[in-house]
Motif scaffolding. Structure first.
Motif, PDB file in Angstrom:
ATOM      1  N   VAL A  69      74.037  -0.032  -6.908  1.00  0.00           N
ATOM      2  CA  VAL A  69      74.473   1.262  -6.825  1.00  0.00           C
ATOM      3  C   VAL A  69      73.057   2.226  -5.992  1.00  0.00           C
ATOM      4  CG1 VAL A  69      75.259   3.213  -7.905  1.00  0.00           C
ATOM      5  CG2 VAL A  69      76.742   0.803  -8.489  1.00  0.00           C
ATOM      6  N   GLY A  70      71.996   2.010  -6.715  1.00  0.00           N
ATOM      7  CA  GLY A  70      70.215   2.165  -6.560  1.00  0.00           C
ATOM      8  C   GLY A  70      70.585   2.016  -4.818  1.00  0.00           C
ATOM      9  N   GLY A  71      71.069   0.823  -4.261  1.00  0.00           N
ATOM     10  CA  GLY A  71      70.106   0.937  -2.912  1.00  0.00           C
ATOM     11  C   GLY A  71      71.552   1.427  -2.179  1.00  0.00           C
ATOM     12  N   VAL A  72      72.499   1.342  -2.442  1.00  0.00           N
ATOM     13  CA  VAL A  72      73.711   1.244  -1.771  1.00  0.00           C
ATOM     14  C   VAL A  72      73.133   3.215  -1.455  1.00  0.00           C
ATOM     15  CG1 VAL A  72      75.725   2.493  -1.086  1.00  0.00           C
ATOM     16  CG2 VAL A  72      75.657  -0.293  -1.714  1.00  0.00           C
ATOM     17  N   MET A 194      66.099   1.007   9.373  1.00  0.00           N
ATOM     18  CA  MET A 194      65.650   0.700   8.027  1.00  0.00           C
ATOM     19  C   MET A 194      66.027   0.368   7.043  1.00  0.00           C
ATOM     20  SD  MET A 194      63.647   4.471   7.786  1.00  0.00           S
ATOM     21  CE  MET A 194      64.890   4.922   9.036  1.00  0.00           C
ATOM     22  N   THR A 195      67.148  -0.732   6.965  1.00  0.00           N
ATOM     23  CA  THR A 195      68.134  -0.848   6.683  1.00  0.00           C
ATOM     24  C   THR A 195      67.708  -2.141   5.259  1.00  0.00           C
ATOM     25  OG1 THR A 195      70.315  -1.153   7.478  1.00  0.00           O
ATOM     26  CG2 THR A 195      70.657  -2.183   5.866  1.00  0.00           C
ATOM     27  N   SER A 196      67.207  -3.152   5.975  1.00  0.00           N
ATOM     28  CA  SER A 196      65.790  -4.479   4.175  1.00  0.00           C
ATOM     29  C   SER A 196      65.060  -3.042   4.249  1.00  0.00           C
ATOM     30  CB  SER A 196      65.118  -5.473   5.812  1.00  0.00           C
ATOM     31  OG  SER A 196      67.144  -5.639   5.862  1.00  0.00           O
ATOM     32  N   GLU A 197      64.235  -2.158   4.433  1.00  0.00           N
ATOM     33  CA  GLU A 197      62.860  -1.666   3.889  1.00  0.00           C
ATOM     34  C   GLU A 197      63.947  -0.760   2.799  1.00  0.00           C
ATOM     35  OE1 GLU A 197      59.509   1.301   5.029  1.00  0.00           O
ATOM     36  OE2 GLU A 197      61.792   1.080   6.578  1.00  0.00           O
ATOM     37  N   ILE A 198      64.983  -0.414   3.333  1.00  0.00           N
ATOM     38  CA  ILE A 198      65.606   0.807   1.735  1.00  0.00           C
ATOM     39  C   ILE A 198      65.846  -0.321   0.714  1.00  0.00           C
ATOM     40  CG2 ILE A 198      67.455   2.194   1.802  1.00  0.00           C
ATOM     41  CD1 ILE A 198      65.277   3.622   3.242  1.00  0.00           C
ATOM     42  N   LEU A 199      66.487  -1.601   0.999  1.00  0.00           N
ATOM     43  CA  LEU A 199      67.085  -2.209   0.233  1.00  0.00           C
ATOM     44  C   LEU A 199      65.945  -2.447  -0.445  1.00  0.00           C
ATOM     45  CD1 LEU A 199      69.186  -4.113   1.519  1.00  0.00           C
ATOM     46  CD2 LEU A 199      70.280  -2.575   0.100  1.00  0.00           C
ATOM     47  N   LEU A 200      64.550  -2.899  -0.430  1.00  0.00           N
ATOM     48  CA  LEU A 200      64.077  -3.330  -0.651  1.00  0.00           C
ATOM     49  C   LEU A 200      63.024  -2.140  -1.851  1.00  0.00           C
ATOM     50  CD1 LEU A 200      62.174  -5.500   1.715  1.00  0.00           C
ATOM     51  CD2 LEU A 200      62.850  -6.332   0.045  1.00  0.00           C
ATOM     52  N   LYS A 201      63.383  -1.182  -1.044  1.00  0.00           N
ATOM     53  CA  LYS A 201      62.251   0.052  -1.727  1.00  0.00           C
ATOM     54  C   LYS A 201      63.346   0.277  -2.440  1.00  0.00           C
ATOM     55  CE  LYS A 201      59.826   2.323   1.908  1.00  0.00           C
ATOM     56  NZ  LYS A 201      59.646   3.473   2.537  1.00  0.00           N
ATOM     57  N   ALA A 202      64.322   0.417  -2.960  1.00  0.00           N
ATOM     58  CA  ALA A 202      65.289   0.536  -4.023  1.00  0.00           C
ATOM     59  C   ALA A 202      65.185  -1.001  -5.218  1.00  0.00           C
ATOM     60  CB  ALA A 202      66.616   0.293  -3.802  1.00  0.00           C
ATOM     61  N   PHE A 203      65.478  -1.649  -4.966  1.00  0.00           N
ATOM     62  CA  PHE A 203      64.981  -2.643  -5.406  1.00  0.00           C
ATOM     63  C   PHE A 203      63.589  -2.536  -6.571  1.00  0.00           C
ATOM     64  CE2 PHE A 203      63.009  -6.946  -6.611  1.00  0.00           C
ATOM     65  CZ  PHE A 203      64.241  -7.487  -7.459  1.00  0.00           C
ATOM     66  N   SER A 204      62.630  -1.802  -5.692  1.00  0.00           N
ATOM     67  CA  SER A 204      61.437  -2.095  -6.076  1.00  0.00           C
ATOM     68  C   SER A 204      61.377  -0.814  -7.136  1.00  0.00           C
ATOM     69  CB  SER A 204      60.084  -1.581  -4.989  1.00  0.00           C
ATOM     70  OG  SER A 204      59.941  -3.177  -4.240  1.00  0.00           O
ATOM     71  N   SER A 205      62.145   0.056  -6.809  1.00  0.00           N
ATOM     72  CA  SER A 205      61.598   1.731  -7.617  1.00  0.00           C
ATOM     73  C   SER A 205      62.592   1.226  -9.262  1.00  0.00           C
ATOM     74  CB  SER A 205      62.415   2.423  -6.723  1.00  0.00           C
ATOM     75  OG  SER A 205      63.635   2.094  -6.854  1.00  0.00           O
ATOM     76  N   GLN A 206      62.596   0.127  -9.254  1.00  0.00           N
ATOM     77  CA  GLN A 206      63.402  -0.251 -11.090  1.00  0.00           C
ATOM     78  C   GLN A 206      62.880  -1.109 -11.338  1.00  0.00           C
ATOM     79  OE1 GLN A 206      68.007   0.433 -10.652  1.00  0.00           O
ATOM     80  NE2 GLN A 206      68.169   1.193  -8.656  1.00  0.00           N
ATOM     81  N   LEU A 238      70.474  -8.638   1.576  1.00  0.00           N
ATOM     82  CA  LEU A 238      69.385  -9.497   2.412  1.00  0.00           C
ATOM     83  C   LEU A 238      69.314 -10.190   3.545  1.00  0.00           C
ATOM     84  CD1 LEU A 238      65.704  -9.243   0.758  1.00  0.00           C
ATOM     85  CD2 LEU A 238      66.240  -7.523   1.889  1.00  0.00           C
ATOM     86  N   GLN A 239      70.043 -11.211   3.086  1.00  0.00           N
ATOM     87  CA  GLN A 239      70.764 -12.369   3.860  1.00  0.00           C
ATOM     88  C   GLN A 239      72.012 -11.995   4.848  1.00  0.00           C
ATOM     89  OE1 GLN A 239      69.903 -16.157   3.788  1.00  0.00           O
ATOM     90  NE2 GLN A 239      71.233 -15.544   5.420  1.00  0.00           N
TER      91      GLN A 239
END
Length: 253
Positions: A69-72, A194-206, A238-239
Motif C-alpha cells: 500500500v505504501g509503495g502504491v 521515477m517508478t522503480s526509484e519510488i518503489l525502492l524508497k517506499a520499501f526502504s522507509s519501512q 521491480l521485475q
C-alpha cells in the motif's frame, strides 16, 4: 516564426531525441545484466526467508500485502510531478553528444550473500539497484518528453527537414500509437521517470519495522513473514518495471 525557424526548432528536438535514444541504449547495454542480477538477489532473499519460514512453525501468518500500500501510494503521489528530477543530468549528457561509455553513471555489480538476510545486505542491494536504474528511467522519461513535443509538428509540412529528423518524428508517432493506455497516452508513472526509484524508497522507509533495535541487523521473529511479503512484492514490481524498460529499449531500436 518563419518556416526556416520552425524547421530548425523541429530538427533540434529531433536531434536531442536521437542522442537521448542513443544514451538510453548505452545505459541499457551496460546495466541490463546488473539489474537482472539484482532481481535474482532479491529473489534469493525471498527464497531464504521461505526456508526460514518453513523451519520455524511458530512463525505468525504471512503478510503478503505489507508495504504494498505504501509503495502504491508513493507512486500515485509522484504521478503528476513534472519531469524535472534528473532531467538536467540527461540534458547535460545529450548536450555533450553522449560519451562513448555510460560508465560515468555509476554501474555497480551486485554482491549479495544468499545465506545472509540482514539489514546491511538488503540496504546495499536496494542502493545498488537504485544507482543503476534511476538514470535509465529519467532518460526514458526525457525521451518521452521530446517525443510528445515532436507530436505537435505535422511531418508533412517539413519537406525541407533532414531525413533523420523526420525519422525521429515518425518513431515518436509510432511509439505513442503502440503504447497507449486507458488514458490515451503513455503511463504518467513512466513519464515521471521515477517508478522503480519510488518503489525502492517506499520499501526502504519501512525497513525499520522489520529489524531489531540492536544494531538493526537481525530480523524480528514476529515480522519475518511480513518482510517476506514486502520483499516479494517489491521484487515483482521491480521485475515488471525492468520488463517495461527492456520492452521500450527494443521498441526504440
Amino acid at each position: 516564426e518563419t518556416y526556416e525557424q520552425h524547421v530548425i526548432s523541429f530538427e533540434e528536438k529531433a536531434t536531442n531525441l536521437r542522442k537521448a535514444r542513443r544514451l538510453y541504449n548505452l545505459l541499457m547495454m551496460k546495466r541490463k545484466e546488473s539489474l537482472e542480477q539484482g532481481i535474482k538477489s532479491f529473489q534469493a532473499i525471498c527464497a531464504q526467508l521461505e526456508k526460514m519460514k518453513k523451519t520455524n512453525k511458530a512463525m505468525g501468518i504471512a503478510g503478503g500485502t505489507t508495504c504494498a500500500v505504501g509503495g502504491v501510494a508513493a507512486v500515485v503521489g509522484i504521478a503528476l510531478a513534472p519531469v524535472t528530477m534528473g532531467t538536467s543530468l540527461i540534458v547535460t549528457a545529450v548536450g555533450a553528444g553522449v560519451a562513448a561509455s555510460a560508465g560515468g553513471f555509476g554501474a555497480h555489480a551486485f554482491k549479495t550473500n544468499k545465506k545472509m538476510v540482514n539489514r546491511s545486505t538488503v540496504e546495499e542491494l536496494v542502493n545498488n539497484y537504485k544507482s543503476n536504474v534511476v538514470d535509465m528511467e529519467h532518460c526514458l522519461a526525457f525521451i518521452f518528453t521530446l517525443m510528445k513535443e515532436l507530436q505537435r509538428y505535422k511531418i508533412s509540412q517539413f519537406y525541407g527537414a533532414h531525413p533523420d529528423a523526420v525519422r525521429m518524428a515518425e518513431l515518436s508517432q509510432n511509439v505513442f500509437k503502440n503504447n497507449m493506455n486507458t488514458d490515451g497516452g503513455i503511463s504518467l508513472f513512466h513519464l515521471s521517470g521515477m517508478t522503480s526509484e519510488i518503489l525502492l524508497k517506499a520499501f526502504s522507509s519501512q525497513i525499520d519495522l522489520y529489524f531489531t533495535e540492536k544494531k538493526g541487523q537481525k530480523l524480528k521473529k514476529s515480522d519475518k513473514s511480513k518482510f517476506l511479503g514486502a520483499v516479494n512484492n517489491l521484487t515483482k514490481n521491480l521485475q515488471a518495471e525492468l520488463d517495461y524498460l527492456i520492452n521500450m529499449w527494443e521498441t526504440l531500436c
